[in-house]
Design a protein around this motif. Structure first.
Motif, PDB file in Angstrom:
ATOM      1  N   GLN A 111      43.108  47.337  39.690  1.00 21.43           N
ATOM      2  CA  GLN A 111      42.800  45.930  39.909  1.00 21.43           C
ATOM      3  C   GLN A 111      41.846  45.801  41.094  1.00 21.43           C
ATOM      4  OE1 GLN A 111      44.023  43.265  37.993  1.00 21.43           O
ATOM      5  NE2 GLN A 111      42.515  42.060  39.132  1.00 21.43           N
ATOM      6  N   ALA A 112      40.594  45.495  40.777  1.00 18.60           N
ATOM      7  CA  ALA A 112      39.585  45.342  41.827  1.00 18.60           C
ATOM      8  C   ALA A 112      39.540  43.905  42.313  1.00 18.60           C
ATOM      9  CB  ALA A 112      38.215  45.757  41.293  1.00 18.60           C
ATOM     10  N   SER A 113      39.267  43.744  43.599  1.00 18.38           N
ATOM     11  CA  SER A 113      39.163  42.414  44.186  1.00 18.38           C
ATOM     12  C   SER A 113      38.258  42.470  45.403  1.00 18.38           C
ATOM     13  CB  SER A 113      40.548  41.899  44.582  1.00 18.38           C
ATOM     14  OG  SER A 113      41.137  42.755  45.545  1.00 18.38           O
TER      15      SER A 113
ATOM     16  N   GLY B 117      35.240  40.765  45.733  1.00 20.79           N
ATOM     17  CA  GLY B 117      33.861  40.383  45.500  1.00 20.79           C
ATOM     18  C   GLY B 117      33.615  38.939  45.867  1.00 20.79           C
TER      19      GLY B 117
ATOM     20  N   LEU C 224      35.605  45.508  49.361  1.00 20.62           N
ATOM     21  CA  LEU C 224      36.251  45.535  48.059  1.00 20.62           C
ATOM     22  C   LEU C 224      37.526  46.366  48.135  1.00 20.62           C
ATOM     23  CD1 LEU C 224      33.179  46.139  45.711  1.00 20.62           C
ATOM     24  CD2 LEU C 224      34.050  43.985  46.662  1.00 20.62           C
TER      25      LEU C 224
ATOM     26  N   CYS D  20      40.761  48.049  45.561  1.00 20.03           N
ATOM     27  CA  CYS D  20      41.165  48.384  44.201  1.00 20.03           C
ATOM     28  C   CYS D  20      42.572  48.961  44.269  1.00 20.03           C
ATOM     29  CB  CYS D  20      40.200  49.372  43.578  1.00 20.03           C
ATOM     30  SG  CYS D  20      40.668  49.897  41.911  1.00 20.03           S
TER      31      CYS D  20
ATOM     32  N   ARG E 265      28.708  50.539  40.011  1.00 20.88           N
ATOM     33  CA  ARG E 265      28.244  49.163  39.862  1.00 20.88           C
ATOM     34  C   ARG E 265      27.276  49.045  38.701  1.00 20.88           C
ATOM     35  NH1 ARG E 265      24.583  48.669  45.419  1.00 20.88           N
ATOM     36  NH2 ARG E 265      22.831  49.969  44.706  1.00 20.88           N
TER      37      ARG E 265
ATOM     38  N   VAL F 212      28.123  43.878  39.304  1.00 22.70           N
ATOM     39  CA  VAL F 212      29.574  43.951  39.113  1.00 22.70           C
ATOM     40  C   VAL F 212      30.008  45.336  39.572  1.00 22.70           C
ATOM     41  CG1 VAL F 212      31.483  43.878  37.486  1.00 22.70           C
ATOM     42  CG2 VAL F 212      29.515  42.342  37.180  1.00 22.70           C
TER      43      VAL F 212
ATOM     44  N   TYR G  42      32.835  48.256  39.922  1.00 22.47           N
ATOM     45  CA  TYR G  42      34.001  48.781  39.225  1.00 22.47           C
ATOM     46  C   TYR G  42      34.614  49.934  40.021  1.00 22.47           C
ATOM     47  CZ  TYR G  42      32.012  46.406  35.139  1.00 22.47           C
ATOM     48  OH  TYR G  42      31.500  45.485  34.265  1.00 22.47           O
TER      49      TYR G  42
ATOM     50  N   GLN H 250      38.641  46.298  36.123  1.00 25.26           N
ATOM     51  CA  GLN H 250      37.968  45.249  35.362  1.00 25.26           C
ATOM     52  C   GLN H 250      36.650  44.808  35.992  1.00 25.26           C
ATOM     53  OE1 GLN H 250      40.047  44.656  37.682  1.00 25.26           O
ATOM     54  NE2 GLN H 250      39.542  42.700  38.634  1.00 25.26           N
TER      55      GLN H 250
ATOM     56  N   THR I 254      34.514  43.514  39.772  1.00 26.45           N
ATOM     57  CA  THR I 254      34.468  42.345  40.633  1.00 26.45           C
ATOM     58  C   THR I 254      32.999  42.071  40.968  1.00 26.45           C
ATOM     59  OG1 THR I 254      35.347  41.345  42.668  1.00 26.45           O
ATOM     60  CG2 THR I 254      34.840  43.701  42.766  1.00 26.45           C
ATOM     61  N   GLN I 255      32.607  40.819  40.879  1.00 23.56           N
ATOM     62  CA  GLN I 255      31.214  40.441  41.049  1.00 23.56           C
ATOM     63  C   GLN I 255      30.849  40.342  42.523  1.00 23.56           C
ATOM     64  OE1 GLN I 255      28.668  39.639  38.622  1.00 23.56           O
ATOM     65  NE2 GLN I 255      27.382  39.704  40.465  1.00 23.56           N
TER      66      GLN I 255
END
Length: 125
Positions: free
Chosen positions: A4-6, A8, A19, A21, A37, A92, A94, A117, A119-120
């Motif tokens: 779970q990436a977060s 961004g 970031l 993960c 990315r 994005v 990853y 998934q 993160t932008q």
């Protein structure tokens, strides 16, 4: 396995983001981890990798000196600290993982078995 990436978001050029993960269902301490990315219209590319032990951290030339990858095995989390962000860092991002032996660090995107998934990250002028 779930990654779970977060972290961004939208940031101005020259700014920073971190970031994260978080992994589950994986023996985290036995995995090499990576950040990749993908910008619009481009192929996914390597950004940084950290070995099982954390002693090996190769970076792409485009981010070397600006980005830092790290891992916290107790939290089962891999981080990407991004400083001095540039417009061309927009993509994005990853995270990925691969269970591997201690002495081997995967370097190819195709070697990684598990993917988050994405993160932008958007860098504005």
């Amino acid at each position: 396995v779930q990654l779970q990436a977060s972290g961004g978001g939208l940031v101005q050029a020259g700014g920073s983001l971190r970031l994260s993960c978080a992994a589950s269902g994986l023996t985290f301490s036995r995995a090499a981890l990576g950040w990749f990315r993908q910008a619009p219209g481009k192929e996914r590319e390597f950004v940084a990798i950290i070995s099982r032990s954390g002693s090996s951290t190769p970076y792409s030339d485009s981010v070397k000196g600006r980005f830092t990858i790290s891992r916290d095995n107790a939290k089962k989390t891999v981080y990407l600290q991004m400083n001095s962000l540039k417009l061309e860092d927009t993509a994005v991002y990853y995270c990925a993982a691969k269970s591997t032996i201690l002495t081997y660090t995967p370097m190819s995107i195709n070697e990684f078995d598990y993917w988050g998934q994405g993160t932008q990250v958007t860098v504005s002028s």
